[in-house]
Design a protein around this motif. Sequence first.
Motif, mmCIF file in Angstrom:
data_model
loop_
_atom_site.group_PDB
_atom_site.id
_atom_site.type_symbol
_atom_site.label_atom_id
_atom_site.label_comp_id
_atom_site.label_asym_id
_atom_site.label_seq_id
_atom_site.Cartn_x
_atom_site.Cartn_y
_atom_site.Cartn_z
ATOM 1 N N GLN A 43 4.412 4.268 -7.429
ATOM 2 C CA GLN A 43 4.186 3.085 -6.604
ATOM 3 C C GLN A 43 4.814 1.860 -7.267
ATOM 4 O O GLN A 43 5.388 0.997 -6.590
ATOM 5 C CB GLN A 43 2.692 2.890 -6.384
ATOM 6 C CG GLN A 43 2.344 1.765 -5.414
ATOM 7 C CD GLN A 43 0.849 1.667 -5.181
ATOM 8 O OE1 GLN A 43 0.048 2.105 -6.008
ATOM 9 N NE2 GLN A 43 0.451 1.103 -4.045
ATOM 10 N N PRO A 54 -6.080 7.191 -1.589
ATOM 11 C CA PRO A 54 -5.567 5.938 -0.996
ATOM 12 C C PRO A 54 -6.397 4.700 -1.354
ATOM 13 O O PRO A 54 -5.837 3.631 -1.608
ATOM 14 C CB PRO A 54 -5.626 6.229 0.502
ATOM 15 C CG PRO A 54 -5.440 7.700 0.608
ATOM 16 C CD PRO A 54 -6.202 8.248 -0.572
ATOM 17 N N THR A 88 6.750 3.722 -1.029
ATOM 18 C CA THR A 88 5.749 3.394 -0.011
ATOM 19 C C THR A 88 5.065 4.637 0.549
ATOM 20 O O THR A 88 4.073 4.524 1.261
ATOM 21 C CB THR A 88 6.404 2.632 1.153
ATOM 22 O OG1 THR A 88 7.489 3.417 1.688
ATOM 23 C CG2 THR A 88 6.945 1.286 0.685
ATOM 24 N N GLU A 89 5.597 5.829 0.219
ATOM 25 C CA GLU A 89 5.028 7.068 0.750
ATOM 26 C C GLU A 89 5.267 8.208 -0.225
ATOM 27 O O GLU A 89 6.392 8.401 -0.707
ATOM 28 C CB GLU A 89 5.666 7.387 2.107
ATOM 29 C CG GLU A 89 5.094 8.598 2.819
ATOM 30 C CD GLU A 89 5.698 8.774 4.210
ATOM 31 O OE1 GLU A 89 5.567 9.888 4.760
ATOM 32 O OE2 GLU A 89 6.297 7.813 4.744
ATOM 33 N N SER A 124 1.331 11.504 2.669
ATOM 34 C CA SER A 124 1.711 12.422 3.731
ATOM 35 C C SER A 124 1.758 13.833 3.163
ATOM 36 O O SER A 124 1.579 14.045 1.957
ATOM 37 C CB SER A 124 3.072 12.027 4.320
ATOM 38 O OG SER A 124 3.001 10.750 4.940
ATOM 39 N N SER A 171 0.832 -1.197 0.000
ATOM 40 C CA SER A 171 0.000 0.000 0.000
ATOM 41 C C SER A 171 0.865 1.244 0.000
ATOM 42 O O SER A 171 2.015 1.235 0.464
ATOM 43 C CB SER A 171 -0.925 0.002 1.224
ATOM 44 O OG SER A 171 -0.179 0.001 2.420
ATOM 45 N N ARG A 176 1.255 5.116 1.215
ATOM 46 C CA ARG A 176 0.797 6.102 2.186
ATOM 47 C C ARG A 176 0.907 7.498 1.595
ATOM 48 O O ARG A 176 1.836 7.786 0.834
ATOM 49 C CB ARG A 176 1.636 6.023 3.462
ATOM 50 C CG ARG A 176 1.555 4.688 4.185
ATOM 51 C CD ARG A 176 2.211 4.788 5.548
ATOM 52 N NE ARG A 176 3.630 5.037 5.434
ATOM 53 C CZ ARG A 176 4.567 4.092 5.477
ATOM 54 N NH1 ARG A 176 4.212 2.823 5.603
ATOM 55 N NH2 ARG A 176 5.846 4.402 5.388
ATOM 56 N N HIS A 195 -0.800 10.247 6.648
ATOM 57 C CA HIS A 195 -0.001 9.387 7.519
ATOM 58 C C HIS A 195 0.942 10.222 8.380
ATOM 59 O O HIS A 195 1.019 10.041 9.599
ATOM 60 C CB HIS A 195 0.798 8.394 6.669
ATOM 61 C CG HIS A 195 1.714 7.510 7.462
ATOM 62 N ND1 HIS A 195 3.045 7.809 7.669
ATOM 63 C CD2 HIS A 195 1.491 6.337 8.096
ATOM 64 C CE1 HIS A 195 3.595 6.856 8.406
ATOM 65 N NE2 HIS A 195 2.683 5.949 8.678
ATOM 66 N N THR A 196 1.667 11.134 7.737
ATOM 67 C CA THR A 196 2.637 11.988 8.428
ATOM 68 C C THR A 196 2.495 13.413 7.921
ATOM 69 O O THR A 196 2.201 13.624 6.746
ATOM 70 C CB THR A 196 4.082 11.503 8.184
ATOM 71 O OG1 THR A 196 4.210 10.143 8.605
ATOM 72 C CG2 THR A 196 5.095 12.354 8.936
ATOM 73 N N ASP A 214 11.460 2.018 4.018
ATOM 74 C CA ASP A 214 10.412 2.746 3.317
ATOM 75 C C ASP A 214 11.074 3.669 2.303
ATOM 76 O O ASP A 214 12.199 4.139 2.508
ATOM 77 C CB ASP A 214 9.578 3.573 4.296
ATOM 78 C CG ASP A 214 8.579 2.723 5.059
ATOM 79 O OD1 ASP A 214 8.029 1.775 4.467
ATOM 80 O OD2 ASP A 214 8.372 3.000 6.257
#
Length: 300
Positions: A263, A296, A268-269, A6, A2, A4, A32-33, A234
């Motif tokens: 992706q 997402p 990952t982010e 941010s 998946s 994420r 997420h962040t 990550d």
Amino acid sequence: MSLRLSTVILPYRRWNEGGRSAWTRAEQLGFHTAYTYDHLSWRSFRDGPWFGAIPTLTAAAAATGRLRLGTLVTSPNFRHPVTLAKELISLDDISGGRVTLGVGAGGAGFDATVLGQEPWTPRERADRFAEFVPLLDRLLTEDSVSHEGDFYSAHEARNIPGCVQRPRLPFAVAATGPRGLRLAARHGQAWVTTGDPKLFETGTPEQSVHAIRGQIEKLTDACAAQGRDVNELDKILLTGFTPDRGRPLESLDAFVDFAGRHQELGFTELVLHSPIPGSDFAADEKVFEQIAMEAPAQLG
């Protein structure tokens, strides 16, 4: 795996005049962040308001409950590992273990000369970074540290009780060169890139993807040399600095297409700049919020 989402919230607003609400809104949107730049000022914002990263993140920690928080990125330009470690341990404690340290070698510009020093050469920045990261690692994991290096010293530096996160808060190491990638492979829990800066003005999105693929291949080799699987790290893309510029934020479909391509590379982010009217990060706030809430599920 998946993906994420941010965000970066630049610290240009007074806390009670939109600053606080930007961080609480990021949590409400499900990011997420939320990161902030760790500069003393930055580019086109130099002659306007700009607040410190660690105090801002401390206030954000008190205003939120789930959102992870971090710098993107901290550098040796005006930081010393001993004082930075103390601030990070305090921030990790106040936030209940929600802090990620984005860390990089830094670059030329205001931060590089504001303390009165001559700008460091790329070689010296790399040399300092190579000492900065391992020392900071020790300071965040050992109760007492002494060190005499070429650039940094510590004499019985105490950091009790250490981080809430064990063995320490995670490092997201920004690097594209061989020495920085080795540091990411040795000390990082994540790796950060903005893409290839040489392609920003005249490159194409396809060339950018190819260049980033090459960066990941070099990261893979650096991890292998350290006996690590690259999948342990990550992989974070700070968007806005590839040839796509702001186009991925023009619509949900445009972003999903952009995100899907990255992706597939193994990211990952993805980190999106919170819109700032009249700046390089101007974007439609409604589209930004739609991306945060709907993308997402489409990306899996």
